[in-house]
Design an enzyme around this catalytic site. Structure first.
Site, PDB file in Angstrom:
ATOM      1  N   GLU A 149      27.856 -25.955  -9.950  1.00 18.46           N
ATOM      2  CA  GLU A 149      29.223 -25.806  -9.440  1.00 18.46           C
ATOM      3  C   GLU A 149      30.120 -25.205 -10.519  1.00 18.46           C
ATOM      4  O   GLU A 149      30.060 -25.613 -11.670  1.00 18.46           O
ATOM      5  CB  GLU A 149      29.739 -27.199  -9.023  1.00 18.46           C
ATOM      6  CG  GLU A 149      31.127 -27.182  -8.462  1.00 18.46           C
ATOM      7  CD  GLU A 149      31.273 -26.189  -7.313  1.00 18.46           C
ATOM      8  OE1 GLU A 149      30.549 -26.307  -6.318  1.00 18.46           O
ATOM      9  OE2 GLU A 149      32.127 -25.287  -7.426  1.00 18.46           O
ATOM     10  N   LEU A 151      33.624 -24.836  -9.939  1.00 18.69           N
ATOM     11  CA  LEU A 151      35.046 -25.029  -9.599  1.00 18.69           C
ATOM     12  C   LEU A 151      35.869 -25.441 -10.820  1.00 18.69           C
ATOM     13  O   LEU A 151      35.346 -26.007 -11.778  1.00 18.69           O
ATOM     14  CB  LEU A 151      35.196 -26.069  -8.489  1.00 18.69           C
ATOM     15  CG  LEU A 151      34.731 -27.498  -8.727  1.00 18.69           C
ATOM     16  CD1 LEU A 151      35.693 -28.300  -9.573  1.00 18.69           C
ATOM     17  CD2 LEU A 151      34.540 -28.185  -7.399  1.00 18.69           C
ATOM     18  N   LYS A 205      25.107 -22.225 -15.767  1.00 21.18           N
ATOM     19  CA  LYS A 205      26.303 -23.073 -15.791  1.00 21.18           C
ATOM     20  C   LYS A 205      26.758 -23.346 -17.231  1.00 21.18           C
ATOM     21  O   LYS A 205      27.932 -23.227 -17.571  1.00 21.18           O
ATOM     22  CB  LYS A 205      26.008 -24.385 -15.051  1.00 21.18           C
ATOM     23  CG  LYS A 205      27.074 -25.432 -15.149  1.00 21.18           C
ATOM     24  CD  LYS A 205      28.376 -25.005 -14.493  1.00 21.18           C
ATOM     25  CE  LYS A 205      29.506 -25.940 -14.869  1.00 21.18           C
ATOM     26  NZ  LYS A 205      30.800 -25.521 -14.342  1.00 21.18           N
ATOM     27  N   ASN A 209      30.326 -22.014 -19.245  1.00 19.74           N
ATOM     28  CA  ASN A 209      31.288 -22.867 -19.946  1.00 19.74           C
ATOM     29  C   ASN A 209      31.329 -22.561 -21.441  1.00 19.74           C
ATOM     30  O   ASN A 209      32.387 -22.566 -22.058  1.00 19.74           O
ATOM     31  CB  ASN A 209      30.967 -24.347 -19.711  1.00 19.74           C
ATOM     32  CG  ASN A 209      31.524 -24.830 -18.377  1.00 19.74           C
ATOM     33  OD1 ASN A 209      32.194 -24.073 -17.680  1.00 19.74           O
ATOM     34  ND2 ASN A 209      31.266 -26.066 -18.025  1.00 19.74           N
ATOM     35  N   PHE A 250      41.404 -16.764 -20.428  1.00 14.49           N
ATOM     36  CA  PHE A 250      40.879 -17.685 -21.464  1.00 14.49           C
ATOM     37  C   PHE A 250      41.103 -17.146 -22.878  1.00 14.49           C
ATOM     38  O   PHE A 250      40.249 -17.287 -23.747  1.00 14.49           O
ATOM     39  CB  PHE A 250      39.392 -17.986 -21.218  1.00 14.49           C
ATOM     40  CG  PHE A 250      39.200 -19.012 -20.125  1.00 14.49           C
ATOM     41  CD1 PHE A 250      38.980 -20.345 -20.435  1.00 14.49           C
ATOM     42  CD2 PHE A 250      39.296 -18.654 -18.792  1.00 14.49           C
ATOM     43  CE1 PHE A 250      38.846 -21.304 -19.435  1.00 14.49           C
ATOM     44  CE2 PHE A 250      39.176 -19.603 -17.787  1.00 14.49           C
ATOM     45  CZ  PHE A 250      38.943 -20.924 -18.110  1.00 14.49           C
ATOM     46  N   LEU A 251      42.273 -16.549 -23.083  1.00 17.22           N
ATOM     47  CA  LEU A 251      42.589 -16.039 -24.417  1.00 17.22           C
ATOM     48  C   LEU A 251      43.825 -16.721 -24.993  1.00 17.22           C
ATOM     49  O   LEU A 251      44.421 -16.220 -25.941  1.00 17.22           O
ATOM     50  CB  LEU A 251      42.833 -14.520 -24.363  1.00 17.22           C
ATOM     51  CG  LEU A 251      41.626 -13.626 -24.105  1.00 17.22           C
ATOM     52  CD1 LEU A 251      42.043 -12.155 -24.130  1.00 17.22           C
ATOM     53  CD2 LEU A 251      40.530 -13.855 -25.148  1.00 17.22           C
ATOM     54  N   GLY A 254      46.007 -22.542 -28.322  1.00 17.00           N
ATOM     55  CA  GLY A 254      46.712 -23.749 -27.891  1.00 17.00           C
ATOM     56  C   GLY A 254      46.267 -24.978 -28.635  1.00 17.00           C
ATOM     57  O   GLY A 254      45.900 -24.910 -29.819  1.00 17.00           O
ATOM     58  N   CYS A 261      34.404 -31.325 -18.731  1.00 15.02           N
ATOM     59  CA  CYS A 261      33.274 -30.380 -18.721  1.00 15.02           C
ATOM     60  C   CYS A 261      33.009 -29.680 -20.051  1.00 15.02           C
ATOM     61  O   CYS A 261      31.933 -29.858 -20.620  1.00 15.02           O
ATOM     62  CB  CYS A 261      33.476 -29.347 -17.618  1.00 15.02           C
ATOM     63  SG  CYS A 261      33.292 -30.062 -15.976  1.00 15.02           S
ATOM     64  N   LYS A 264      31.670 -31.859 -23.137  1.00  9.54           N
ATOM     65  CA  LYS A 264      30.356 -32.488 -22.923  1.00  9.54           C
ATOM     66  C   LYS A 264      29.278 -31.440 -22.676  1.00  9.54           C
ATOM     67  O   LYS A 264      28.135 -31.600 -23.084  1.00  9.54           O
ATOM     68  CB  LYS A 264      30.417 -33.514 -21.790  1.00  9.54           C
ATOM     69  CG  LYS A 264      30.167 -32.959 -20.418  1.00  9.54           C
ATOM     70  CD  LYS A 264      29.840 -34.041 -19.408  1.00  9.54           C
ATOM     71  CE  LYS A 264      29.924 -33.510 -17.984  1.00  9.54           C
ATOM     72  NZ  LYS A 264      28.995 -32.434 -17.649  1.00  9.54           N
TER      73      LYS A 264
HETATM   74  P1  NAD Z   1      32.972 -37.761 -11.468  1.00  8.98           P
HETATM   75  O1  NAD Z   1      32.610 -38.572 -12.626  1.00  8.98           O
HETATM   76  O2  NAD Z   1      34.410 -37.485 -11.139  1.00  8.98           O
HETATM   77  O3  NAD Z   1      32.324 -38.390 -10.142  1.00  8.98           O
HETATM   78  C1  NAD Z   1      30.986 -38.789 -10.027  1.00  8.98           C
HETATM   79  C2  NAD Z   1      30.885 -39.813  -8.888  1.00  8.98           C
HETATM   80  O4  NAD Z   1      29.509 -40.093  -8.649  1.00  8.98           O
HETATM   81  C3  NAD Z   1      31.543 -41.152  -9.188  1.00  8.98           C
HETATM   82  O5  NAD Z   1      32.478 -41.451  -8.175  1.00  8.98           O
HETATM   83  C4  NAD Z   1      30.368 -42.162  -9.195  1.00  8.98           C
HETATM   84  O6  NAD Z   1      30.717 -43.429  -8.704  1.00  8.98           O
HETATM   85  C5  NAD Z   1      29.395 -41.461  -8.289  1.00  8.98           C
HETATM   86  N1  NAD Z   1      27.979 -41.887  -8.420  1.00  8.98           N
HETATM   87  C6  NAD Z   1      27.263 -42.092  -9.552  1.00  8.98           C
HETATM   88  N2  NAD Z   1      25.996 -42.450  -9.252  1.00  8.98           N
HETATM   89  C7  NAD Z   1      25.906 -42.454  -7.892  1.00  8.98           C
HETATM   90  C8  NAD Z   1      24.858 -42.729  -6.975  1.00  8.98           C
HETATM   91  N3  NAD Z   1      23.629 -43.053  -7.381  1.00  8.98           N
HETATM   92  N4  NAD Z   1      25.123 -42.653  -5.663  1.00  8.98           N
HETATM   93  C9  NAD Z   1      26.351 -42.322  -5.217  1.00  8.98           C
HETATM   94  N5  NAD Z   1      27.395 -42.044  -6.050  1.00  8.98           N
HETATM   95  C10 NAD Z   1      27.171 -42.104  -7.368  1.00  8.98           C
HETATM   96  O7  NAD Z   1      32.187 -36.401 -11.629  1.00  8.98           O
HETATM   97  P2  NAD Z   1      32.651 -34.897 -11.357  1.00  8.98           P
HETATM   98  O8  NAD Z   1      33.781 -34.519 -12.248  1.00  8.98           O
HETATM   99  O9  NAD Z   1      32.759 -34.671  -9.899  1.00  8.98           O
HETATM  100  O10 NAD Z   1      31.363 -34.129 -11.918  1.00  8.98           O
HETATM  101  C11 NAD Z   1      30.095 -34.275 -11.287  1.00  8.98           C
HETATM  102  C12 NAD Z   1      29.153 -33.273 -11.912  1.00  8.98           C
HETATM  103  O11 NAD Z   1      29.614 -31.937 -11.674  1.00  8.98           O
HETATM  104  C13 NAD Z   1      29.010 -33.379 -13.428  1.00  8.98           C
HETATM  105  O12 NAD Z   1      27.705 -33.024 -13.788  1.00  8.98           O
HETATM  106  C14 NAD Z   1      29.978 -32.320 -13.950  1.00  8.98           C
HETATM  107  O13 NAD Z   1      29.622 -31.838 -15.214  1.00  8.98           O
HETATM  108  C15 NAD Z   1      29.829 -31.250 -12.893  1.00  8.98           C
HETATM  109  N6  NAD Z   1      31.000 -30.384 -12.742  1.00  8.98           N
HETATM  110  C16 NAD Z   1      32.257 -30.905 -12.786  1.00  8.98           C
HETATM  111  C17 NAD Z   1      33.355 -30.069 -12.620  1.00  8.98           C
HETATM  112  C18 NAD Z   1      34.760 -30.611 -12.714  1.00  8.98           C
HETATM  113  O14 NAD Z   1      35.688 -29.799 -12.832  1.00  8.98           O
HETATM  114  N7  NAD Z   1      34.979 -31.916 -12.676  1.00  8.98           N
HETATM  115  C19 NAD Z   1      33.167 -28.703 -12.395  1.00  8.98           C
HETATM  116  C20 NAD Z   1      31.869 -28.206 -12.306  1.00  8.98           C
HETATM  117  C21 NAD Z   1      30.790 -29.061 -12.479  1.00  8.98           C
END
Ligand code: NAD
Length: 432
Positions: A149, A151, A205, A209, A250-251, A254, A261, A264
């Protein structure tokens, strides 16, 4: 299509609500019962523009459901997305325990052939582990694919509806066909789907990043040089950003990047590379530059007032890691708070959306009801997050409210010349 989405964070919820808006029947599952209760009441557990309406509409139309039971979500699904968190483990690697647990639960819940798709950001090789985990509990045939993803928090709904590209990593023809069909509605105007092998999809991905973070750290480092040689990073940004080979995104120099993201994912990429003995020097330098940059705003305040801030009052404008989100994970504001507190300052903070999260983080700062209340009696105001409402301060009002007139503009958005003309001491980033 019947779709299950496991995890209702930023990614899971936007994915689930987004596909339901295209008429698919989506069930989102989360292990957090409070979160599921909130969603069932039609509320969104975090701030993300446009998401509430999307969820409300599709839940009302009966095609978006929430549950705590994986079996309920996965039964009969053609596709099951894994969208759970992949936080950093202590050694910097991606902690895959949530992904593996989700995979096992999905496997046990399969009632028909299902394509299991990893949306979470996961290191190269994870799809094979997911396949093994699903296989350990599954009694039905299944295929595994990767669909990372891209987003952006704060603009996530728009990113879902108008993706720059959709990456699909798969080697199973049926999985590819199912994902092509699923995305057909979203990609109607422009077929932006890129199908590739799974390791490449997983690594794309991290590469995206890391590239974006590299641009930020590069500008941040350059901004330090600007300050010493009397150049202005804003002029340089415009100068290079207008080169089509470079582009202007992204330039911005700041306060350093934060969020859930970039930091980590850089750690995880570094860990992956080191584990196979191919260290990524650029990526490691980007991380180091960022750690240093996150301390810059605090150092500016300390350089002005001296090492003790006892009796000083500092206002922080913006606490989220970026505008249009309430997410404070790894926000530069948290580093600033620590530095100011260690030096004995009294701190008042304001953010248009992140106040509840800052309260929950127990930082001990005063929480103001608006930006000018935070600035009341302050010796310095520090801008960390460039929310629209914080970009163009009323300098007269600030002048009257503050005790000492120091402005630290961590995003180079305040009018430097006007601020100085009005009698403020103005510090930006990389500006003379
Ligand atoms: P988050 O921490 O906001 O949400 C994760 C959710 O998963 C939590 O609500 C948790 O309770 C739930 N969960 C955990 N184990 C579970 C299970 N076994 N069954 C059901 N639910 C479960 O995470 P996020 O920010 O949405 O990110 C999710 C993934 O996507 C990560 O790998 C992140 O790196 C990636 N990602 C995030 C973004 C972003 O902008 N936040 C963008 C792209 C990719």
């Amino acid at each position: 299509m019947k779709i299950a989405v496991v995890g209702t964070g930023y990614v899971g919820l936007v994915t689930g609500a987004g596909f339901s808006d295209f008429g698919h029947d989506v069930t989102c599952v989360d292990i957090d019962p409070a979160r599921v209760e909130t969603l069932k009441k039609g509320e969104v557990p975090f701030y993300e523009p446009g998401l509430h309406d999307l969820i409300e509409r599709n839940a009302r139309l009966g095609r978006l459901h929430f549950t705590t039971q994986t079996a309920e979500a996965v039964a009969g699904a053609e596709i099951a997305f894994i969208a759970v968190g992949t936080p950093s483990a202590d050694d910097g690697s991606a902690d895959l325990s949530y992904v593996m647990e989700a995979a096992k639960q999905i496997g046990a819940a399969l009632t028909t052939f299902t394509v299991i798709v990893t949306k979470s950001t996961v290191p190269v090789g994870t799809a094979a582990k997911v396949k093994e985990a699903v296989g350990s509990t599954a009694k039905q045939p299944f295929a595994v694919a990767s669909n990372p993803e891209f987003l952006k928090e704060g603009d996530a709904v728009n990113d879902f509806l108008r993706p720059a590209r959709v990456i699909v990593g798969a080697d199973d023809p049926q999985a590819i066909a199912v994902l092509r069909e699923l995305y057909r509605g979203v990609l109607r105007t422009n077929d932006r789907i890129q199908v590739m092998d799974i390791p490449s999809a997983e690594l794309t991905k991290y590469a995206a990043n890391a590239m974006l973070a590299t641009r930020i750290s590069f500008m941040n480092e350059l901004s330090r040089l600007c300050e010493v040689v009397g150049a202005d990073i804003e002029s340089i940004r415009k100068g290079i950003g207008s080169d089509p080979r470079i582009g202007n995104k992204f330039l911005f120099a700041g306060a350093g990047f934060g969020g859930s993201c970039f930091p980590k994912d850089l750690r995880a990429l570094r860990h992956t590379a080191r584990a196979v003995d191919v260290p990524l020097g650029v990526v490691e330098a980007v991380e180091r530059a960022n750690e240093r940059q996150k301390r810059l705003l605090g150092e500016r305040v300390l350089a002005h007032f001296g090492p003790s801030l006892a009796g000083k009052r500092v206002a922080i404008w913006g606490l989220a890691f970026k505008p249009e989100t309430d997410d404070i994970r790894e926000s530069p504001a948290l580093v600033l708070i620590e530095q100011l507190r260690a030096a004995g300052a009294t701190i008042a903070g304001y953010d248009p959306a992140a106040m509840d999260n800052i309260r929950a983080a127990n930082t001990g700062i005063e929480l103001a009801k608006d930006a000018y209340s935070a600035a009341a009696g302050a010796d310095a105001v520090v801008l960390v997050t460039e929310w629209h409402e914080l970009r163009d301060p009323d300098l007269d009002r600030l002048k009257a409210a503050m005790r000492t007139h120091v402005l630290v503009d961590g995003r180079n958005v305040w009018p430097m010349a006007d601020a100085r003309a009005a009698g403020f001491t103005y510090y930006g980033i990389g500006r003379a």
